[in-house]
Design a protein around this motif. Structure first.
Motif, PDB file in Angstrom:
ATOM      1  N   ARG A   5      30.221  40.233  35.900  1.00 16.00           N
ATOM      2  CA  ARG A   5      30.453  38.786  35.977  1.00 16.00           C
ATOM      3  C   ARG A   5      30.813  38.238  34.598  1.00 16.00           C
ATOM      4  NH1 ARG A   5      26.738  34.925  35.585  1.00 16.00           N
ATOM      5  NH2 ARG A   5      24.999  36.398  35.833  1.00 16.00           N
ATOM      6  N   ARG A   6      31.960  38.676  34.094  1.00 19.70           N
ATOM      7  CA  ARG A   6      32.415  38.258  32.764  1.00 19.70           C
ATOM      8  C   ARG A   6      33.892  37.871  32.817  1.00 19.70           C
ATOM      9  NH1 ARG A   6      28.758  40.036  28.797  1.00 19.70           N
ATOM     10  NH2 ARG A   6      27.285  41.646  29.526  1.00 19.70           N
ATOM     11  N   VAL A   7      34.239  36.848  32.069  1.00 23.46           N
ATOM     12  CA  VAL A   7      35.626  36.421  31.897  1.00 23.46           C
ATOM     13  C   VAL A   7      35.881  36.297  30.407  1.00 23.46           C
ATOM     14  CG1 VAL A   7      37.306  34.565  32.265  1.00 23.46           C
ATOM     15  CG2 VAL A   7      35.759  35.254  34.116  1.00 23.46           C
ATOM     16  N   GLY A   8      36.890  36.983  29.911  1.00 24.46           N
ATOM     17  CA  GLY A   8      37.154  36.969  28.480  1.00 24.46           C
ATOM     18  C   GLY A   8      35.999  37.541  27.674  1.00 24.46           C
ATOM     19  N   GLY A   9      35.222  38.432  28.289  1.00 29.60           N
ATOM     20  CA  GLY A   9      34.107  39.062  27.602  1.00 29.60           C
ATOM     21  C   GLY A   9      32.803  38.288  27.670  1.00 29.60           C
ATOM     22  N   TRP A  10      32.814  37.089  28.283  1.00 26.24           N
ATOM     23  CA  TRP A  10      31.628  36.243  28.312  1.00 26.24           C
ATOM     24  C   TRP A  10      31.154  36.033  29.744  1.00 26.24           C
ATOM     25  CZ3 TRP A  10      29.358  35.041  23.789  1.00 26.24           C
ATOM     26  CH2 TRP A  10      30.147  35.160  22.632  1.00 26.24           C
ATOM     27  N   PRO A  11      29.829  36.011  29.948  1.00 26.99           N
ATOM     28  CA  PRO A  11      29.318  35.749  31.298  1.00 26.99           C
ATOM     29  C   PRO A  11      29.705  34.351  31.770  1.00 26.99           C
ATOM     30  CG  PRO A  11      27.587  36.644  29.881  1.00 26.99           C
ATOM     31  CD  PRO A  11      28.743  36.288  28.988  1.00 26.99           C
ATOM     32  N   THR A  12      30.016  34.243  33.043  1.00 30.88           N
ATOM     33  CA  THR A  12      30.294  32.945  33.643  1.00 30.88           C
ATOM     34  C   THR A  12      29.930  33.002  35.112  1.00 30.88           C
ATOM     35  OG1 THR A  12      31.952  31.200  33.937  1.00 30.88           O
ATOM     36  CG2 THR A  12      32.682  33.461  34.288  1.00 30.88           C
ATOM     37  N   ARG A  13      29.868  31.850  35.755  1.00 28.26           N
ATOM     38  CA  ARG A  13      29.579  31.802  37.180  1.00 28.26           C
ATOM     39  C   ARG A  13      30.883  31.747  37.968  1.00 28.26           C
ATOM     40  NH1 ARG A  13      24.805  27.478  38.371  1.00 28.26           N
ATOM     41  NH2 ARG A  13      26.596  26.074  38.261  1.00 28.26           N
ATOM     42  N   PHE A  14      30.823  32.303  39.175  1.00 25.55           N
ATOM     43  CA  PHE A  14      31.950  32.250  40.095  1.00 25.55           C
ATOM     44  C   PHE A  14      31.560  31.459  41.326  1.00 25.55           C
ATOM     45  CE2 PHE A  14      33.171  35.723  37.431  1.00 25.55           C
ATOM     46  CZ  PHE A  14      34.557  35.802  37.492  1.00 25.55           C
ATOM     47  N   GLY A  15      32.566  30.827  41.942  1.00 24.62           N
ATOM     48  CA  GLY A  15      32.369  30.085  43.170  1.00 24.62           C
ATOM     49  C   GLY A  15      33.496  30.343  44.140  1.00 24.62           C
ATOM     50  N   VAL A  16      33.395  29.749  45.322  1.00 28.61           N
ATOM     51  CA  VAL A  16      34.389  29.906  46.381  1.00 28.61           C
ATOM     52  C   VAL A  16      35.405  28.781  46.266  1.00 28.61           C
ATOM     53  CG1 VAL A  16      34.759  30.069  48.867  1.00 28.61           C
ATOM     54  CG2 VAL A  16      32.657  30.990  47.849  1.00 28.61           C
ATOM     55  N   SER A  17      36.665  29.154  46.062  1.00 25.68           N
ATOM     56  CA  SER A  17      37.702  28.146  45.803  1.00 25.68           C
ATOM     57  C   SER A  17      38.088  27.367  47.048  1.00 25.68           C
ATOM     58  CB  SER A  17      38.949  28.811  45.232  1.00 25.68           C
ATOM     59  OG  SER A  17      39.627  29.567  46.238  1.00 25.68           O
ATOM     60  N   GLY A  18      37.857  27.936  48.231  1.00 27.02           N
ATOM     61  CA  GLY A  18      38.329  27.317  49.470  1.00 27.02           C
ATOM     62  C   GLY A  18      39.701  27.771  49.875  1.00 27.02           C
ATOM     63  N   SER A  19      40.345  28.582  49.022  1.00 29.55           N
ATOM     64  CA  SER A  19      41.684  29.095  49.310  1.00 29.55           C
ATOM     65  C   SER A  19      41.598  30.546  49.774  1.00 29.55           C
ATOM     66  CB  SER A  19      42.567  29.003  48.067  1.00 29.55           C
ATOM     67  OG  SER A  19      42.728  27.663  47.650  1.00 29.55           O
ATOM     68  N   LEU A  20      42.665  30.982  50.441  1.00 32.40           N
ATOM     69  CA  LEU A  20      42.808  32.365  50.888  1.00 32.40           C
ATOM     70  C   LEU A  20      44.154  32.881  50.447  1.00 32.40           C
ATOM     71  CD1 LEU A  20      41.604  31.947  54.592  1.00 32.40           C
ATOM     72  CD2 LEU A  20      40.287  32.991  52.741  1.00 32.40           C
ATOM     73  N   TRP A  21      44.208  34.148  50.097  1.00 33.07           N
ATOM     74  CA  TRP A  21      45.478  34.821  49.808  1.00 33.07           C
ATOM     75  C   TRP A  21      45.473  36.141  50.548  1.00 33.07           C
ATOM     76  CZ3 TRP A  21      46.833  38.721  45.713  1.00 33.07           C
ATOM     77  CH2 TRP A  21      48.214  38.948  45.681  1.00 33.07           C
ATOM     78  N   ARG A  22      46.477  36.351  51.380  1.00 28.98           N
ATOM     79  CA  ARG A  22      46.533  37.523  52.249  1.00 28.98           C
ATOM     80  C   ARG A  22      45.266  37.616  53.096  1.00 28.98           C
ATOM     81  NH1 ARG A  22      49.161  42.177  48.211  1.00 28.98           N
ATOM     82  NH2 ARG A  22      51.056  41.017  47.723  1.00 28.98           N
TER      83      ARG A  22
END
Length: 384
Positions: free
Chosen positions: A139-156
């Motif tokens: 759970r890292r972005v750019g080397g740093w921990p961050t939280r993720f959530g559900v965008s409400g979008s779908l792809w494929r």
């Protein structure tokens, strides 16, 4: 019985700054394309907004951000978890990291889709009900921990996440940012398994299991749902062909249906999917070679599929099924190997563990094919 229950269960707002900026792009095969960490053809980035579906606003499906765990679900309110609680046949995503094992029930993931956890470091566990796909990653972005959530979008037809640090949008199955400041960045995958609670607990006696809200906190503090294996996406699953049978799901013998459970392997430019019903009908074990990789694909007591590299100590082993197609073990090299964990439980290789041949847990055929259009399907005559 576990196999049937698990396979049935499997059937079970735009963020700021997502204008397509590719600043911070670091991965892939070129500035505008990325090769997925799970293999397959390069994907052109950023994904156009109009190529995605946007049925819900951001956080309408509330991610879990404060997970709580216990040895089981005993003592929980029956109004929340149902009269039977978490039964042995309930489907779970299992993760083992740094010697600690945790289970994440689909009864919870189906309603929240994203769990922000810490296990051997920041951990992200996700599940897309429409694709039957479970992904775990750092759970890292750019080397740093961050939280993720559900965008409400779908792809494929697959879950699209967002990260709080940058607002970038991430494809769950690609584990890759497809829009926003981190476009092209890839999450580091963590091995996970799709299995039953009983089989996971048998293989990991000290495991803990995710508790549903209100014990675990969500991103918006929303009220808890009912977490009793009654899935809320029945209509959407009918749209993608979910039949809940655990069989081929196709229009005839040997024909793949969209919701057939498969495990996919990518090696040396070859991409191949192994359907559950094919492996089961072969006695619960298939030996094959994907590119230069010798593999053993087996059904598991938890109702899923496991794929292992047959190389052990520089030798290619040949495996035999033990106890029938849904048995507990395989035998090779004079040792007995657990189908569920890949660990040798006796003989000259006792204590060793087979290397997994698949990057992601088993999922629905339509989802694997959507992200790997060049895939082969082992042992089938066609698909819908």
């Amino acid at each position: 019985m576990r196999r049937r229950r698990l396979l049935g269960a499997l059937g079970a707002a735009t963020a700021a700054g997502i204008a397509g900026c590719t600043a911070g792009y670091r991965g892939g095969v070129g500035r505008d394309r990325v090769r997925p960490p799970t293999g397959g053809a390069p994907v052109r980035l950023p994904v156009p907004w109009e190529a995605m579906r946007h049925p819900l606003p951001r956080d309408a499906i509330p991610a879990i951000v404060e997970p709580a765990f216990a040895a089981d679900w005993s003592g929980l309110d029956p109004a929340v978890v149902g009269r039977d609680g978490l039964g042995a046949g309930a489907a779970v995503v299992g993760v083992e990291r740094d010697g600690e094992a945790r289970a994440y029930p689909l009864a919870v993931l189906d309603r929240h889709e994203v769990v922000n956890d810490s296990l051997g470091g920041p951990l992200l566990v996700t599940y897309c009900p429409l694709c039957g796909s479970a992904i775990a990653a750092e759970r890292r972005v750019g080397g740093w921990p961050t939280r993720f959530g559900v965008s409400g979008s779908l792809w494929r037809s697959d879950l699209v996440l967002y990260d709080e640090a940058t607002g970038s949008l991430w494809s769950q199955l690609l584990a890759t940012a497809i829009r926003g400041p981190r476009t092209g960045d890839q999450l580091r995958l963590v091995p996970s398994r799709l299995t039953s609670w009983g089989a996971w607990r048998d293989a990991h006696p000290d495991t803990t299991v995710l508790l549903p809200p209100p014990h675990s906190g969500t991103i918006d503090g929303s009220r808890p749902y009912e977490y009793d294996d009654k899935y809320p996406y029945a209509d959407e699953r009918q749209l993608v062909g979910f039949d809940g049978s655990g069989g081929s799901g196709g229009s005839g013998p040997g024909v793949l249906g969209r919701s057939t459970l498969v495990v996919g392997i990518v090696s040396d430019g070859v991409t191949r999917a192994y359907p559950h019903f094919v492996v089961h009908e072969a006695g619960g074990l298939v030996e094959d070679r994907v590119g230069d990789l010798p593999v053993a694909v087996a059904t598991t007591p938890g109702g899923g599929l496991a794929a292992y590299d047959r190389h052990v100590d520089g030798t290619t082993l040949h495996f035999a099924a033990v106890d029938g197609p849904d048995g507990e073990a395989l035998r090779a090299g004079g040792s007995r190997w657990s189908r569920e964990s890949g660990r040798a439980t006796g003989g000259p290789h006792a204590g060793q563990r087979l290397r997994r041949a698949n990057e992601i847990a088993p999922l629905f055929w339509h989802a694997w094919r959507a992200f790997h259009p060049e895939t082969e399907a082992y042992g089938v005559t066609g698909d819908e």
